[in-house]
Scaffold this motif. Structure first.
Motif, PDB file in Angstrom:
ATOM      1  N   GLY A 218       0.862  -1.185   0.000  1.00  0.00           N
ATOM      2  CA  GLY A 218       0.000   0.000   0.000  1.00  0.00           C
ATOM      3  C   GLY A 218       0.894   1.229   0.000  1.00  0.00           C
ATOM      4  O   GLY A 218       1.596   1.520  -0.974  1.00  0.00           O
TER       5      GLY A 218
ATOM      6  N   SER B 281       3.814   2.021   5.021  1.00  0.00           N
ATOM      7  CA  SER B 281       4.046   2.590   6.357  1.00  0.00           C
ATOM      8  C   SER B 281       4.100   1.512   7.438  1.00  0.00           C
ATOM      9  O   SER B 281       4.224   1.819   8.614  1.00  0.00           O
ATOM     10  CB  SER B 281       2.979   3.636   6.694  1.00  0.00           C
TER      11      SER B 281
ATOM     12  N   PRO C 112      -0.905   6.480   9.301  1.00  0.00           N
ATOM     13  CA  PRO C 112      -0.474   6.527   7.904  1.00  0.00           C
ATOM     14  C   PRO C 112      -0.937   5.285   7.136  1.00  0.00           C
ATOM     15  O   PRO C 112      -1.250   4.261   7.748  1.00  0.00           O
ATOM     16  CB  PRO C 112       1.055   6.546   8.003  1.00  0.00           C
TER      17      PRO C 112
ATOM     18  N   GLN D  73      -3.905  -5.555   9.364  1.00  0.00           N
ATOM     19  CA  GLN D  73      -3.424  -5.682  10.750  1.00  0.00           C
ATOM     20  C   GLN D  73      -4.453  -5.112  11.741  1.00  0.00           C
ATOM     21  O   GLN D  73      -4.133  -4.861  12.889  1.00  0.00           O
ATOM     22  CB  GLN D  73      -2.034  -5.050  10.923  1.00  0.00           C
TER      23      GLN D  73
HETATM   24  C1  LIG Z   1       4.244   7.112  12.223  1.00  0.00           C
HETATM   25  C2  LIG Z   1       3.396   5.876  12.141  1.00  0.00           C
HETATM   26  C3  LIG Z   1       2.384   5.678  13.067  1.00  0.00           C
HETATM   27  C4  LIG Z   1       1.581   4.537  13.030  1.00  0.00           C
HETATM   28  N1  LIG Z   1       0.591   4.393  13.938  1.00  0.00           N
HETATM   29  C5  LIG Z   1      -0.204   3.291  13.905  1.00  0.00           C
HETATM   30  C6  LIG Z   1      -1.281   3.145  14.837  1.00  0.00           C
HETATM   31  O1  LIG Z   1      -1.531   3.998  15.672  1.00  0.00           O
HETATM   32  N2  LIG Z   1      -2.029   2.021  14.766  1.00  0.00           N
HETATM   33  C7  LIG Z   1      -1.809   1.048  13.817  1.00  0.00           C
HETATM   34  O2  LIG Z   1      -2.544   0.053  13.806  1.00  0.00           O
HETATM   35  N3  LIG Z   1      -0.802   1.179  12.928  1.00  0.00           N
HETATM   36  C8  LIG Z   1      -0.011   2.257  12.937  1.00  0.00           C
HETATM   37  N4  LIG Z   1       1.016   2.387  12.034  1.00  0.00           N
HETATM   38  C9  LIG Z   1       1.251   1.324  11.045  1.00  0.00           C
HETATM   39  C10 LIG Z   1       0.605   1.596   9.667  1.00  0.00           C
HETATM   40  O3  LIG Z   1       0.173   2.917   9.575  1.00  0.00           O
HETATM   41  C11 LIG Z   1      -0.583   0.655   9.427  1.00  0.00           C
HETATM   42  O4  LIG Z   1      -0.182  -0.682   9.528  1.00  0.00           O
HETATM   43  C12 LIG Z   1      -1.211   0.890   8.041  1.00  0.00           C
HETATM   44  O5  LIG Z   1      -2.425   0.189   7.942  1.00  0.00           O
HETATM   45  C13 LIG Z   1      -0.273   0.460   6.923  1.00  0.00           C
HETATM   46  O6  LIG Z   1      -0.827   0.901   5.687  1.00  0.00           O
HETATM   47  P1  LIG Z   1       0.054   0.873   4.366  1.00  0.00           P
HETATM   48  O7  LIG Z   1      -0.850   1.093   3.214  1.00  0.00           O
HETATM   49  O8  LIG Z   1       1.188   1.790   4.500  1.00  0.00           O
HETATM   50  O9  LIG Z   1       0.539  -0.665   4.401  1.00  0.00           O
HETATM   51  P2  LIG Z   1       1.848  -1.359   3.807  1.00  0.00           P
HETATM   52  O10 LIG Z   1       3.023  -1.125   4.703  1.00  0.00           O
HETATM   53  O11 LIG Z   1       2.004  -1.035   2.387  1.00  0.00           O
HETATM   54  O12 LIG Z   1       1.397  -2.885   3.961  1.00  0.00           O
HETATM   55  C14 LIG Z   1       1.133  -3.405   5.246  1.00  0.00           C
HETATM   56  C15 LIG Z   1       0.541  -4.816   5.108  1.00  0.00           C
HETATM   57  O13 LIG Z   1      -0.738  -4.733   4.487  1.00  0.00           O
HETATM   58  C16 LIG Z   1      -0.747  -5.507   3.282  1.00  0.00           C
HETATM   59  N5  LIG Z   1      -1.554  -4.780   2.304  1.00  0.00           N
HETATM   60  C17 LIG Z   1      -1.467  -3.446   1.999  1.00  0.00           C
HETATM   61  N6  LIG Z   1      -2.417  -3.126   1.093  1.00  0.00           N
HETATM   62  C18 LIG Z   1      -3.088  -4.280   0.831  1.00  0.00           C
HETATM   63  C19 LIG Z   1      -4.163  -4.614  -0.043  1.00  0.00           C
HETATM   64  N7  LIG Z   1      -4.775  -3.705  -0.797  1.00  0.00           N
HETATM   65  N8  LIG Z   1      -4.573  -5.917  -0.094  1.00  0.00           N
HETATM   66  C20 LIG Z   1      -4.004  -6.850   0.673  1.00  0.00           C
HETATM   67  N9  LIG Z   1      -2.986  -6.599   1.513  1.00  0.00           N
HETATM   68  C21 LIG Z   1      -2.531  -5.335   1.584  1.00  0.00           C
HETATM   69  C22 LIG Z   1       0.706  -5.639   2.871  1.00  0.00           C
HETATM   70  O14 LIG Z   1       0.904  -6.764   2.056  1.00  0.00           O
HETATM   71  C23 LIG Z   1       1.372  -5.743   4.247  1.00  0.00           C
HETATM   72  O15 LIG Z   1       1.253  -7.056   4.743  1.00  0.00           O
HETATM   73  C24 LIG Z   1       1.818   3.546  12.034  1.00  0.00           C
HETATM   74  C25 LIG Z   1       2.832   3.743  11.087  1.00  0.00           C
HETATM   75  C26 LIG Z   1       3.609   4.909  11.141  1.00  0.00           C
HETATM   76  C27 LIG Z   1       4.676   5.099  10.096  1.00  0.00           C
END
Ligand SMILES: Cc1cc2nc3c(=O)[nH]c(=O)nc-3n(C[C@H](O)[C@H](O)[C@H](O)COP(=O)(O)OP(=O)(O)OC[C@H]3O[C@@H](n4cnc5c(N)ncnc54)[C@H](O)[C@@H]3O)c2cc1C
Length: 337
Positions: free
Chosen positions: A52, A55, A117, A126
């Protein structure tokens, strides 16, 4: 139409901002795009890495396979009644934009999840959670493309197997999530029990907007802005302990930070464990443990994924040695194969 980019620099594809390369990244908007890319680029037998906004992903080296980026856009109302609204969002929608949209309509259910993010498609993977709210509480269903069965599949909340930072989808990387449906409330039941939220709100009127603003203020005071300092948020999950284990820990460390369930089991704060081992604020070369929050590993600029991962492993070992508890990464480790 899918969009294929080859020999890609992944630095901007993950919030850690570490260097790595991928053979190719394919951005898709529909199930047909996925099909077309698999056949057209001869990827049919290879499982892609689904990415995605990166993050929650740390690249510890180059990725030799193909990366699939679901870019599905759009937010629309599926159904509504006097009390609830069912909202469909594309996997490529920025999560915080969805929260802002919901708050702008005065709907409630995700305001405590502001500023997390990432994209909507990753939120169920997750079961994102923060400040007393989890995606599971509003999840109504999703549509995904199943790479093994080669067809669109649908899931409702009874099939999602949500738990703390886990779901059915996390264990099934063959599912490419395309759209997510959330059930939001038109009536407002504020959740402000989380430490610090009430204090920030003071005597302000409670609305989805004021709660969202308080969450944003709290997050900004604690977490680094990934535009300035690379990170993946919480690097580790809070270990889940049984009642006896929690009691043992508390007898040795009465000041341990634990979140207990009514049956006495619960979680111990990973940040507290890391602090006990003296890691908070420790800098090693270009990476380190954020001085504002021990759970956040940061790239001060120029760090590699391997250096950050080595630091994480050293933290895991020292927590094991001192407190006999095992930390598990919340961040997905990718590449380096
Ligand atoms: C500063 C910061 C603060 C954060 N705070 C929190 C918080 O408070 N709570 C929390 O829960 N998380 C938090 N996170 C973690 C993050 O934001 C979450 O996990 C978010 O959902 C990740 O989204 P992404 O699109 O960046 O995922 P990615 O890093 O791109 O992917 C994460 C996982 O999701 C899977 N995935 C992504 N998109 C899809 C899709 N369309 N279909 C199937 N699988 C997919 C990927 O394969 C991987 O396993 C934080 C991260 C940062 C950097």
């Amino acid at each position: 139409m899918y969009k294929l980019t080859t020999n890609v620099d992944l630095t901007a594809y993950s919030t850690f901002g570490v260097p790595a390369r991928a053979a190719c990244v394919v951005a898709v908007n529909t199930a047909e795009d996925i099909e077309a890319a698999r056949v057209g680029e001869r990827f049919t037998d290879q499982q892609p890495l689904i990415l995605g906004a990166g993050s929650n992903t740390l690249f510890v080296g180059d990725y030799t396979g193909w990366i699939l980026h679901p870019a599905v856009s759009g937010i629309s109302i599926v159904e509504e009644n006097d009390d609830f609204i069912w909202l469909d969002a594309g996997a490529g929608v920025n999560w915080h934009n969805l929260v802002e949209y919901s708050v702008s309509q005065d709907w409630s259910g995700i305001e405590n999840l502001a500023l997390i993010p990432g994209n909507v498609g990753a939120a169920p993977v997750q079961n994102i959670g923060a400040y007393g709210m989890e995606l599971a509480q509003v999840f109504a269903g999703l549509k995904a493309f199943d790479l093994r069965q080669n067809r669109i599949v649908e899931f409702d909340s009874s099939q999602a197997e949500f738990g703390y930072r886990r779901s059915y989808f996390k264990n099934h990387p063959e599912l490419v999530i395309l759209n997510v449906v959330l059930k939001l409330s038109k009536k407002f039941f504020p959740k402000i029990q989380y430490r610090g939220l009430k204090e920030i709100l003071g005597d302000r009127e409670l609305t989805p907007r004021t709660v969202m603003e308080a969450v944003i203020a709290l997050r900004r005071s604690k977490l680094p802005d990934t535009a300035e300092l690379g990170s993946g948020g919480s690097f580790f999950k809070n270990p889940i302990l049984g009642k006896t284990e929690i009691e043992q820990l508390l007898s040795e460390y009465p000041q341990a930070v634990v979140y207990r369930n009514t049956d006495g089991s619960g979680k111990v704060a990973a940040a507290w464990l890391i602090e006990q081992c003296g890691w908070k604020g420790v800098r090693r070369g270009n990476c380190g443990v954020y001085d504002g929050h021990a759970l956040v590993l940061v790239n001060y600029g120029g760090a590699t994924g391997r250096q950050i991962w080595q630091l994480a492993q050293d933290i895991i070992h020292s927590v094991e040695d001192k407190l006999a508890l095992t930390l598990e990464p919340e961040v997905r480790i990718a590449g380096g194969d």
